[in-house]
Design a protein around this motif. Structure first.
Motif, PDB file in Angstrom:
ATOM      1  N   UNK A  21      30.361  34.816 -58.938  1.00 36.53           N
ATOM      2  CA  UNK A  21      31.580  35.575 -59.213  1.00 36.53           C
ATOM      3  C   UNK A  21      31.817  36.671 -58.171  1.00 36.53           C
ATOM      4  N   UNK A  22      30.750  37.386 -57.798  1.00 41.26           N
ATOM      5  CA  UNK A  22      30.903  38.557 -56.932  1.00 41.26           C
ATOM      6  C   UNK A  22      30.528  38.309 -55.478  1.00 41.26           C
ATOM      7  N   UNK A  23      29.699  37.281 -55.240  1.00 40.53           N
ATOM      8  CA  UNK A  23      29.209  37.048 -53.894  1.00 40.53           C
ATOM      9  C   UNK A  23      28.132  38.025 -53.462  1.00 40.53           C
ATOM     10  N   UNK A  24      27.588  38.802 -54.390  1.00 40.32           N
ATOM     11  CA  UNK A  24      26.650  39.874 -54.050  1.00 40.32           C
ATOM     12  C   UNK A  24      25.323  39.694 -54.774  1.00 40.32           C
ATOM     13  N   UNK A  25      24.255  39.489 -53.994  1.00 41.68           N
ATOM     14  CA  UNK A  25      22.917  39.486 -54.570  1.00 41.68           C
ATOM     15  C   UNK A  25      22.508  40.890 -55.003  1.00 41.68           C
ATOM     16  N   UNK A  26      22.976  41.894 -54.243  1.00 42.08           N
ATOM     17  CA  UNK A  26      22.635  43.277 -54.593  1.00 42.08           C
ATOM     18  C   UNK A  26      23.110  43.614 -56.002  1.00 42.08           C
ATOM     19  N   UNK A  27      24.363  43.273 -56.295  1.00 42.38           N
ATOM     20  CA  UNK A  27      24.919  43.558 -57.618  1.00 42.38           C
ATOM     21  C   UNK A  27      24.137  42.822 -58.705  1.00 42.38           C
ATOM     22  N   UNK A  28      23.799  41.563 -58.447  1.00 44.18           N
ATOM     23  CA  UNK A  28      23.075  40.790 -59.448  1.00 44.18           C
ATOM     24  C   UNK A  28      21.702  41.403 -59.725  1.00 44.18           C
ATOM     25  N   UNK A  29      20.986  41.787 -58.677  1.00 41.40           N
ATOM     26  CA  UNK A  29      19.676  42.408 -58.873  1.00 41.40           C
ATOM     27  C   UNK A  29      19.809  43.740 -59.618  1.00 41.40           C
ATOM     28  N   UNK A  30      20.827  44.522 -59.280  1.00 43.58           N
ATOM     29  CA  UNK A  30      20.997  45.813 -59.943  1.00 43.58           C
ATOM     30  C   UNK A  30      21.353  45.643 -61.419  1.00 43.58           C
ATOM     31  N   UNK A  31      22.134  44.619 -61.737  1.00 43.16           N
ATOM     32  CA  UNK A  31      22.459  44.374 -63.144  1.00 43.16           C
ATOM     33  C   UNK A  31      21.222  43.954 -63.934  1.00 43.16           C
ATOM     34  N   UNK A  32      20.418  43.083 -63.343  1.00 44.72           N
ATOM     35  CA  UNK A  32      19.193  42.648 -64.025  1.00 44.72           C
ATOM     36  C   UNK A  32      18.228  43.816 -64.209  1.00 44.72           C
ATOM     37  N   UNK A  33      18.145  44.676 -63.182  1.00 44.22           N
ATOM     38  CA  UNK A  33      17.291  45.858 -63.291  1.00 44.22           C
ATOM     39  C   UNK A  33      17.879  46.868 -64.271  1.00 44.22           C
ATOM     40  N   UNK A  34      19.203  46.976 -64.307  1.00 46.35           N
ATOM     41  CA  UNK A  34      19.858  47.946 -65.174  1.00 46.35           C
ATOM     42  C   UNK A  34      19.631  47.660 -66.649  1.00 46.35           C
ATOM     43  N   UNK A  35      19.663  46.381 -67.024  1.00 45.39           N
ATOM     44  CA  UNK A  35      19.437  46.075 -68.444  1.00 45.39           C
ATOM     45  C   UNK A  35      18.024  46.478 -68.868  1.00 45.39           C
ATOM     46  N   UNK A  36      17.049  46.333 -67.952  1.00 47.58           N
ATOM     47  CA  UNK A  36      15.677  46.729 -68.277  1.00 47.58           C
ATOM     48  C   UNK A  36      15.546  48.246 -68.338  1.00 47.58           C
ATOM     49  N   UNK A  37      16.206  48.948 -67.401  1.00 46.16           N
ATOM     50  CA  UNK A  37      16.142  50.413 -67.402  1.00 46.16           C
ATOM     51  C   UNK A  37      16.750  50.991 -68.674  1.00 46.16           C
ATOM     52  N   UNK A  38      17.891  50.465 -69.084  1.00 45.08           N
ATOM     53  CA  UNK A  38      18.539  50.969 -70.299  1.00 45.08           C
ATOM     54  C   UNK A  38      17.650  50.743 -71.521  1.00 45.08           C
ATOM     55  N   UNK A  39      17.027  49.580 -71.589  1.00 38.97           N
ATOM     56  CA  UNK A  39      16.151  49.304 -72.723  1.00 38.97           C
ATOM     57  C   UNK A  39      14.917  50.193 -72.680  1.00 38.97           C
ATOM     58  N   UNK A  40      14.383  50.439 -71.480  1.00 35.95           N
ATOM     59  CA  UNK A  40      13.235  51.329 -71.358  1.00 35.95           C
ATOM     60  C   UNK A  40      13.562  52.741 -71.808  1.00 35.95           C
ATOM     61  N   UNK A  41      14.718  53.254 -71.386  1.00 40.02           N
ATOM     62  CA  UNK A  41      15.137  54.600 -71.795  1.00 40.02           C
ATOM     63  C   UNK A  41      15.375  54.664 -73.299  1.00 40.02           C
ATOM     64  N   UNK A  42      16.019  53.638 -73.839  1.00 45.15           N
ATOM     65  CA  UNK A  42      16.262  53.609 -75.283  1.00 45.15           C
ATOM     66  C   UNK A  42      14.937  53.544 -76.048  1.00 45.15           C
ATOM     67  N   UNK A  43      13.982  52.782 -75.533  1.00 43.77           N
ATOM     68  CA  UNK A  43      12.671  52.683 -76.192  1.00 43.77           C
ATOM     69  C   UNK A  43      11.945  54.019 -76.154  1.00 43.77           C
ATOM     70  N   UNK A  44      11.991  54.706 -75.008  1.00 43.31           N
ATOM     71  CA  UNK A  44      11.335  56.007 -74.895  1.00 43.31           C
ATOM     72  C   UNK A  44      11.953  57.015 -75.857  1.00 43.31           C
ATOM     73  N   UNK A  45      13.297  56.996 -75.963  1.00 46.28           N
ATOM     74  CA  UNK A  45      13.964  57.920 -76.893  1.00 46.28           C
ATOM     75  C   UNK A  45      13.601  57.593 -78.330  1.00 46.28           C
ATOM     76  N   UNK A  46      13.532  56.301 -78.659  1.00 50.54           N
ATOM     77  CA  UNK A  46      13.161  55.900 -80.020  1.00 50.54           C
ATOM     78  C   UNK A  46      11.735  56.333 -80.342  1.00 50.54           C
ATOM     79  N   UNK A  47      10.822  56.122 -79.414  1.00 50.68           N
ATOM     80  CA  UNK A  47       9.427  56.491 -79.657  1.00 50.68           C
ATOM     81  C   UNK A  47       9.267  58.011 -79.803  1.00 50.68           C
ATOM     82  N   UNK A  48      10.025  58.768 -79.042  1.00 42.83           N
ATOM     83  CA  UNK A  48       9.956  60.233 -79.152  1.00 42.83           C
ATOM     84  C   UNK A  48      10.460  60.662 -80.534  1.00 42.83           C
ATOM     85  N   UNK A  49      11.532  60.029 -81.005  1.00 43.64           N
ATOM     86  CA  UNK A  49      12.075  60.412 -82.308  1.00 43.64           C
ATOM     87  C   UNK A  49      11.122  60.035 -83.437  1.00 43.64           C
TER      88      UNK A  49
END
Length: 367
Positions: free
Chosen positions: A337-365
């Motif tokens: 769709x985009x022609x960009x490997x950079x965007x694809x890698x960042x999206x795949x990494x972004x979903x993991x980062x968001x889940x990691x941050x959400x997990x850390x916030x949940x564990x702190x609470x």
């Protein structure tokens, strides 16, 4: 495939059926593991792999495809059976490190196979190469037999109708329900699936990315992937040791999720600053984004009730395997769709980062 009169691209069908065999094992193989015990189950699994490889030697397409299913079914037992052995045998203070050393054997075995099989095929032909692997599998079955009495002490406590369970949809539902056995298991399973999405994309596309985005040669791209794989072996052991020292593996995984995403971000942004930057970023990605498995498996085994360790690791691995299949498919769609490997890698990494941050916030609470 050529021996069976099928076009070369049919190897994709073999791969798909092997994956189907893995999913079948993870979804419905729990009663078999409980009935026979982990060592005997691994012996049966190796026999299935040997039988599947033997089927690939014959010029009959259907037989080879059934062999691919047998190979997948045999390979699927590795994680739940190995976890059941280690959770009983590993000292608690070193459990994560020992699980991580075991998981480091996966890329090591892949590297050794890559180094040995291609020259063997060229020198002796495919039948001799497959025969060698079959021989190694059969020899391993014999070598582990002396340990069975000690490690299969709980055998026979599972369902005697394990063969019927292999064809039962109810068994799949039961496998998924075991993830309710501890409050941490759903979060651990989701984190594992998210890590699997990113890892599978890195393994599938890093070489192509290095060639198309950074102008690397085919040989250099292979070296970059080799550096990433080698770093992952070191990373699995290092992170296992670190998780034992931290004493809270789930929090460690949440932080590692964010670190993995940052490492992929560095690969995308700094990879064009010379070959050393590309190699260094690939190594960092290997340590963080591919070195998570041992910590994850050890924590699954730790929090699961002892009789359910095999079922829990099977169910969690099934979700992880689904992630490893879906991740590259989504990645391909993004690039198309985009022609960009950079965007694809960042999206795949972004979903993991968001889940990691959400997990850390949940564990702190919670804590």
């Amino acid at each position: 495939m050529t021996r069976a009169g099928l076009p070369p691209e049919s190897i994709g069908l073999v791969s798909a059926l092997t994956s189907a065999g893995i999913c079948w094992c993870l979804a419905c193989g729990g009663p078999m593991l409980s009935h026979y015990g982990p060592v005997r189950t691994l012996q049966i699994a190796l026999a299935c792999i040997a039988l599947g490889l033997f089927a690939l030697l014959w010029p009959f397409g259907l037989l080879g495809l059934l062999g691919a299913v047998a190979i997948g079914f045999g390979a699927g037992h590795n994680t739940p059976a190995g976890s059941q052995i280690l959770v009983r045998a590993a000292p608690p203070r070193h459990r994560t490190l020992i699980f991580s050393i075991k998981q480091a054997g996966v890329p090591l075995g892949g590297a050794l196979a890559g180094l040995m099989m291609a020259p063997l095929v060229l020198a002796q032909g495919l039948p001799a190469a497959l025969g060698t692997v079959i021989g190694v599998a059969l020899l391993t079955i014999l070598l582990v037999q002396p340990f069975r009495g000690q490690l299969d002490q709980d055998r026979g406590k599972g369902r005697r109708d394990w063969a019927r369970a292999l064809l039962s949809l109810a068994m799949l539902a039961h496998s998924i329900r075991t993830l309710r056995a501890h409050p941490s298991l759903p979060l651990l399973t989701i984190l594992g699936a998210s890590f699997s999405v990113l890892q599978s994309c890195l393994m599938a596309f890093t070489a192509t990315y290095a060639i198309t985005r950074h102008g690397a040669s085919l040989a250099e791209a292979g070296q970059i992937v080799a550096v990433m794989q080698g770093a992952s072996m070191v990373g699995r052991i290092l992170l296992g040791w670190l998780a034992d020292r931290m004493g809270h593996a789930l929090r460690h995984l949440a932080f590692q999720a964010v670190a993995s995403a940052l490492a992929v971000g560095l690969l995308v942004t700094l990879g064009d600053r010379g070959s050393w930057a590309l190699y260094g970023c690939a190594a960092l990605v290997g340590v963080t984004a591919i070195g998570w498995n041992g910590v994850h498996m050890a924590e699954l085994a730790r929090v699961a009730p002892l009789p359910l360790v095999g079922d829990v690791t099977s169910a969690a691995s099934l979700f992880g395997f689904v992630g490893s299949v879906c991740g590259p498919l989504v990645f391909t769609l993004v690039v198309s769709w985009s022609g960009s490997y950079d965007l694809a890698f960042l999206l795949m990494a972004g979903q993991l980062a968001l889940l990691g941050l959400a997990s850390a916030a949940f564990l702190r609470r919670v804590n």
